[in-house]
Motif scaffolding. Structure first.
Motif, PDB file in Angstrom:
ATOM      1  N   TYR A 141     -34.859 -22.659  54.842  1.00  0.00           N
ATOM      2  CA  TYR A 141     -35.596 -23.654  55.365  1.00  0.00           C
ATOM      3  C   TYR A 141     -36.556 -23.583  56.345  1.00  0.00           C
ATOM      4  CZ  TYR A 141     -37.793 -28.706  56.680  1.00  0.00           C
ATOM      5  OH  TYR A 141     -37.971 -29.446  57.076  1.00  0.00           O
ATOM      6  N   ASN A 142     -35.660 -23.490  57.515  1.00  0.00           N
ATOM      7  CA  ASN A 142     -36.532 -22.934  58.390  1.00  0.00           C
ATOM      8  C   ASN A 142     -37.317 -21.438  58.368  1.00  0.00           C
ATOM      9  OD1 ASN A 142     -36.533 -24.534  60.902  1.00  0.00           O
ATOM     10  ND2 ASN A 142     -34.022 -24.545  60.231  1.00  0.00           N
ATOM     11  N   ALA A 143     -37.572 -20.814  57.910  1.00  0.00           N
ATOM     12  CA  ALA A 143     -38.282 -19.336  57.456  1.00  0.00           C
ATOM     13  C   ALA A 143     -39.437 -20.265  56.557  1.00  0.00           C
ATOM     14  CB  ALA A 143     -36.900 -18.312  56.663  1.00  0.00           C
ATOM     15  N   LEU A 144     -39.239 -21.232  55.779  1.00  0.00           N
ATOM     16  CA  LEU A 144     -40.300 -22.081  55.023  1.00  0.00           C
ATOM     17  C   LEU A 144     -41.244 -22.098  56.008  1.00  0.00           C
ATOM     18  CD1 LEU A 144     -38.572 -23.074  51.891  1.00  0.00           C
ATOM     19  CD2 LEU A 144     -40.315 -20.899  51.845  1.00  0.00           C
ATOM     20  N   ILE A 145     -40.382 -23.119  56.918  1.00  0.00           N
ATOM     21  CA  ILE A 145     -41.616 -23.589  58.000  1.00  0.00           C
ATOM     22  C   ILE A 145     -41.877 -22.991  58.675  1.00  0.00           C
ATOM     23  CG2 ILE A 145     -41.637 -25.601  60.571  1.00  0.00           C
ATOM     24  CD1 ILE A 145     -38.813 -26.331  59.160  1.00  0.00           C
ATOM     25  N   ASN A 146     -41.797 -21.568  58.874  1.00  0.00           N
ATOM     26  CA  ASN A 146     -42.199 -20.797  59.750  1.00  0.00           C
ATOM     27  C   ASN A 146     -43.918 -19.963  59.831  1.00  0.00           C
ATOM     28  OD1 ASN A 146     -40.391 -21.396  62.380  1.00  0.00           O
ATOM     29  ND2 ASN A 146     -39.312 -19.391  61.805  1.00  0.00           N
ATOM     30  N   LYS A 157     -42.911 -29.474  51.793  1.00  0.00           N
ATOM     31  CA  LYS A 157     -42.360 -29.019  53.231  1.00  0.00           C
ATOM     32  C   LYS A 157     -40.935 -30.291  53.024  1.00  0.00           C
ATOM     33  CE  LYS A 157     -41.088 -29.858  57.994  1.00  0.00           C
ATOM     34  NZ  LYS A 157     -41.689 -30.569  59.220  1.00  0.00           N
ATOM     35  N   ARG A 158     -41.285 -31.517  52.652  1.00  0.00           N
ATOM     36  CA  ARG A 158     -40.452 -32.760  51.449  1.00  0.00           C
ATOM     37  C   ARG A 158     -39.508 -31.889  50.536  1.00  0.00           C
ATOM     38  NH1 ARG A 158     -44.268 -36.070  53.404  1.00  0.00           N
ATOM     39  NH2 ARG A 158     -45.058 -35.865  51.164  1.00  0.00           N
ATOM     40  N   VAL A 159     -40.320 -31.422  49.722  1.00  0.00           N
ATOM     41  CA  VAL A 159     -39.772 -30.861  48.402  1.00  0.00           C
ATOM     42  C   VAL A 159     -38.380 -29.279  49.261  1.00  0.00           C
ATOM     43  CG1 VAL A 159     -40.140 -29.764  46.481  1.00  0.00           C
ATOM     44  CG2 VAL A 159     -41.759 -31.503  47.149  1.00  0.00           C
ATOM     45  N   ALA A 160     -38.522 -29.442  49.717  1.00  0.00           N
ATOM     46  CA  ALA A 160     -38.367 -27.737  50.516  1.00  0.00           C
ATOM     47  C   ALA A 160     -36.647 -28.093  50.936  1.00  0.00           C
ATOM     48  CB  ALA A 160     -39.128 -27.295  51.061  1.00  0.00           C
ATOM     49  N   LYS A 161     -37.538 -29.235  51.670  1.00  0.00           N
ATOM     50  CA  LYS A 161     -36.538 -30.054  52.867  1.00  0.00           C
ATOM     51  C   LYS A 161     -34.836 -30.409  51.634  1.00  0.00           C
ATOM     52  CE  LYS A 161     -35.266 -32.930  56.125  1.00  0.00           C
ATOM     53  NZ  LYS A 161     -36.044 -34.075  57.231  1.00  0.00           N
ATOM     54  N   TYR A 162     -35.338 -31.401  50.838  1.00  0.00           N
ATOM     55  CA  TYR A 162     -34.294 -32.223  49.802  1.00  0.00           C
ATOM     56  C   TYR A 162     -33.751 -31.235  48.741  1.00  0.00           C
ATOM     57  CZ  TYR A 162     -35.890 -36.165  52.507  1.00  0.00           C
ATOM     58  OH  TYR A 162     -35.982 -37.166  53.441  1.00  0.00           O
ATOM     59  N   GLY A 163     -34.824 -30.279  48.345  1.00  0.00           N
ATOM     60  CA  GLY A 163     -34.180 -29.182  47.864  1.00  0.00           C
ATOM     61  C   GLY A 163     -33.016 -28.239  47.650  1.00  0.00           C
ATOM     62  N   LEU A 164     -33.602 -27.919  48.538  1.00  0.00           N
ATOM     63  CA  LEU A 164     -32.524 -26.783  49.616  1.00  0.00           C
ATOM     64  C   LEU A 164     -31.426 -28.513  50.320  1.00  0.00           C
ATOM     65  CD1 LEU A 164     -35.256 -24.688  51.833  1.00  0.00           C
ATOM     66  CD2 LEU A 164     -33.299 -23.731  49.742  1.00  0.00           C
ATOM     67  N   THR A 165     -31.129 -28.778  50.522  1.00  0.00           N
ATOM     68  CA  THR A 165     -29.945 -30.092  50.574  1.00  0.00           C
ATOM     69  C   THR A 165     -29.079 -29.876  49.733  1.00  0.00           C
ATOM     70  OG1 THR A 165     -31.163 -31.373  52.005  1.00  0.00           O
ATOM     71  CG2 THR A 165     -29.221 -31.932  51.537  1.00  0.00           C
ATOM     72  N   VAL A 166     -30.485 -30.222  48.344  1.00  0.00           N
ATOM     73  CA  VAL A 166     -29.188 -30.651  46.519  1.00  0.00           C
ATOM     74  C   VAL A 166     -28.493 -29.760  46.096  1.00  0.00           C
ATOM     75  CG1 VAL A 166     -30.366 -31.202  44.401  1.00  0.00           C
ATOM     76  CG2 VAL A 166     -30.315 -32.408  46.181  1.00  0.00           C
ATOM     77  N   ALA A 167     -29.760 -28.092  46.800  1.00  0.00           N
ATOM     78  CA  ALA A 167     -28.783 -27.414  45.757  1.00  0.00           C
ATOM     79  C   ALA A 167     -28.162 -26.657  46.994  1.00  0.00           C
ATOM     80  CB  ALA A 167     -29.410 -26.400  45.866  1.00  0.00           C
ATOM     81  N   GLY A 168     -27.284 -26.520  47.931  1.00  0.00           N
ATOM     82  CA  GLY A 168     -26.530 -26.892  49.116  1.00  0.00           C
ATOM     83  C   GLY A 168     -25.154 -27.515  48.487  1.00  0.00           C
TER      84      GLY A 168
END
Length: 122
Positions: free
Chosen positions: A79-84, A92-103
């Motif tokens: 997530y932080n690499a994507l933000i960087n 950013k929201r899709v990445a945040k929630y997508g990665l949260t669900v995947a995790g």
């Protein structure tokens, strides 16, 4: 010269948790390597042996801690690499929630496997 940028706010919660999970991972990974690569050699590892180890509370707990910290550390790092890389807004929201669900799915499945290996049925 390029300006230094990091999505981690020094002293922020995600910054702190990334460092704490790194320390926990160093310990659990060392335990894993020592036990499964030096005490028991690869040729000696068996399904029955894995089940026997998972039935020990300390080993089971260590492996679950390893699973949860590795998942958080990896997902938070991605997530932080994507933000960087500059994502923002809806991406950013899709990445945040997508990665949260995947995790969460990864942790859930990992715990299901750990419970099955330990002979615990829910």
């Amino acid at each position: 010269m390029a300006e230094y940028y990091s999505s981690f706010e020094s002293g922020g919660t995600r910054w702190f948790l990334q460092r704490i999970t790194a320390v926990i991972l160093i310990g659990t990974l060392a335990f894993h390597f020592f036990l499964l690569h030096f005490v028991n050699h690869a040729a000696e590892i068996s399904f029955a042996g894995t089940q026997a180890r998972m039935q020990q509370v300390g080993y089971f707990t260590t492996m679950v801690v390893f699973l949860v910290t590795a998942t958080f550390h990896g997902v938070n790092g991605i997530y932080n690499a994507l933000i960087n890389q500059g994502i923002s807004g809806a991406r950013k929201r899709v990445a945040k929630y997508g990665l949260t669900v995947a995790g969460l799915l990864l942790i859930g499945q990992g715990i299901r496997v750990a419970l099955a290996m330990a002979g615990i049925s829910l």
